[in-house]
Design a protein around this motif. Structure first.
Motif, PDB file in Angstrom:
ATOM      1  N   TYR A 109     -45.491  41.610  -4.258  1.00  0.00           N
ATOM      2  CA  TYR A 109     -45.646  41.544  -2.805  1.00  0.00           C
ATOM      3  C   TYR A 109     -44.324  41.287  -2.095  1.00  0.00           C
ATOM      4  O   TYR A 109     -44.147  41.683  -0.941  1.00  0.00           O
ATOM      5  N   GLU A 110     -43.378  40.633  -2.757  1.00  0.00           N
ATOM      6  CA  GLU A 110     -42.074  40.412  -2.136  1.00  0.00           C
ATOM      7  C   GLU A 110     -41.381  41.738  -1.845  1.00  0.00           C
ATOM      8  O   GLU A 110     -40.762  41.902  -0.798  1.00  0.00           O
ATOM      9  N   TRP A 111     -41.491  42.682  -2.780  1.00  0.00           N
ATOM     10  CA  TRP A 111     -40.886  43.999  -2.565  1.00  0.00           C
ATOM     11  C   TRP A 111     -41.588  44.732  -1.423  1.00  0.00           C
ATOM     12  O   TRP A 111     -40.939  45.369  -0.586  1.00  0.00           O
ATOM     13  N   VAL A 112     -42.896  44.641  -1.386  1.00  0.00           N
ATOM     14  CA  VAL A 112     -43.666  45.298  -0.323  1.00  0.00           C
ATOM     15  C   VAL A 112     -43.302  44.692   1.036  1.00  0.00           C
ATOM     16  O   VAL A 112     -43.099  45.425   2.008  1.00  0.00           O
ATOM     17  N   ASP A 113     -43.190  43.371   1.102  1.00  0.00           N
ATOM     18  CA  ASP A 113     -42.813  42.717   2.359  1.00  0.00           C
ATOM     19  C   ASP A 113     -41.438  43.177   2.832  1.00  0.00           C
ATOM     20  O   ASP A 113     -41.229  43.390   4.032  1.00  0.00           O
ATOM     21  N   GLU A 114     -40.497  43.344   1.914  1.00  0.00           N
ATOM     22  CA  GLU A 114     -39.164  43.813   2.294  1.00  0.00           C
ATOM     23  C   GLU A 114     -39.212  45.253   2.801  1.00  0.00           C
ATOM     24  O   GLU A 114     -38.508  45.610   3.743  1.00  0.00           O
ATOM     25  N   ALA A 115     -40.052  46.084   2.177  1.00  0.00           N
ATOM     26  CA  ALA A 115     -40.210  47.461   2.654  1.00  0.00           C
ATOM     27  C   ALA A 115     -40.786  47.459   4.072  1.00  0.00           C
ATOM     28  O   ALA A 115     -40.334  48.232   4.939  1.00  0.00           O
ATOM     29  N   ILE A 116     -41.739  46.592   4.342  1.00  0.00           N
ATOM     30  CA  ILE A 116     -42.320  46.499   5.686  1.00  0.00           C
ATOM     31  C   ILE A 116     -41.272  46.029   6.686  1.00  0.00           C
ATOM     32  O   ILE A 116     -41.241  46.496   7.838  1.00  0.00           O
ATOM     33  N   ASP A 117     -40.372  45.140   6.279  1.00  0.00           N
ATOM     34  CA  ASP A 117     -39.286  44.718   7.173  1.00  0.00           C
ATOM     35  C   ASP A 117     -38.394  45.891   7.562  1.00  0.00           C
ATOM     36  O   ASP A 117     -37.961  45.987   8.716  1.00  0.00           O
ATOM     37  N   ILE A 118     -38.109  46.785   6.630  1.00  0.00           N
ATOM     38  CA  ILE A 118     -37.310  47.977   6.938  1.00  0.00           C
ATOM     39  C   ILE A 118     -38.043  48.816   7.982  1.00  0.00           C
ATOM     40  O   ILE A 118     -37.441  49.321   8.935  1.00  0.00           O
ATOM     41  N   ILE A 119     -39.339  48.950   7.824  1.00  0.00           N
ATOM     42  CA  ILE A 119     -40.144  49.720   8.782  1.00  0.00           C
ATOM     43  C   ILE A 119     -40.131  49.043  10.145  1.00  0.00           C
ATOM     44  O   ILE A 119     -39.931  49.709  11.167  1.00  0.00           O
ATOM     45  N   ARG A 120     -40.294  47.724  10.184  1.00  0.00           N
ATOM     46  CA  ARG A 120     -40.271  46.984  11.460  1.00  0.00           C
ATOM     47  C   ARG A 120     -38.964  47.211  12.205  1.00  0.00           C
ATOM     48  O   ARG A 120     -38.944  47.369  13.417  1.00  0.00           O
ATOM     49  N   GLN A 121     -37.867  47.191  11.479  1.00  0.00           N
ATOM     50  CA  GLN A 121     -36.540  47.315  12.088  1.00  0.00           C
ATOM     51  C   GLN A 121     -36.222  48.738  12.554  1.00  0.00           C
ATOM     52  O   GLN A 121     -35.271  48.943  13.308  1.00  0.00           O
TER      53      GLN A 121
END
Length: 85
Positions: free
Chosen positions: A23-35
């Motif tokens: 889930y840490e990797w998924v959360d980081e991917a979502i951060d890229i999308i947010r930005q």
């Protein structure tokens, strides 16, 4: 490709997460999308995106490049794109 809006979904599935929880990797991917500034909605199994085909494609590439650069050993990126002309 045309400049019309497309709807897409992206799902990141870490296969070999190493010493981190997947889930840490998924959360980081979502951060890229947010930005990115692209319209998005996080759902239980994927993140929905809305933008031009070019914007969405570049974002998918950016997510994969980020995961690679941070040392994720193996993952699946599942993408669905609705294109309407």
């Amino acid at each position: 490709m045309h400049k019309y809006l497309v709807n897409a979904s992206i799902q990141i599935i870490p296969v070999i997460p190493g010493n981190r929880h997947p889930y840490e990797w998924v959360d980081e991917a979502i951060d890229i999308i947010r930005q990115s500034g692209i319209k998005y909605k996080v759902a239980p199994f994927s993140t929905e995106l809305e933008g031009s085909y070019e914007e969405v494609s570049k974002l998918i590439d950016a997510v994969n490049e980020y995961l690679y650069s941070k040392g994720l050993n193996e993952w699946i990126t599942q993408v669905q794109i609705q294109i309407r002309s």
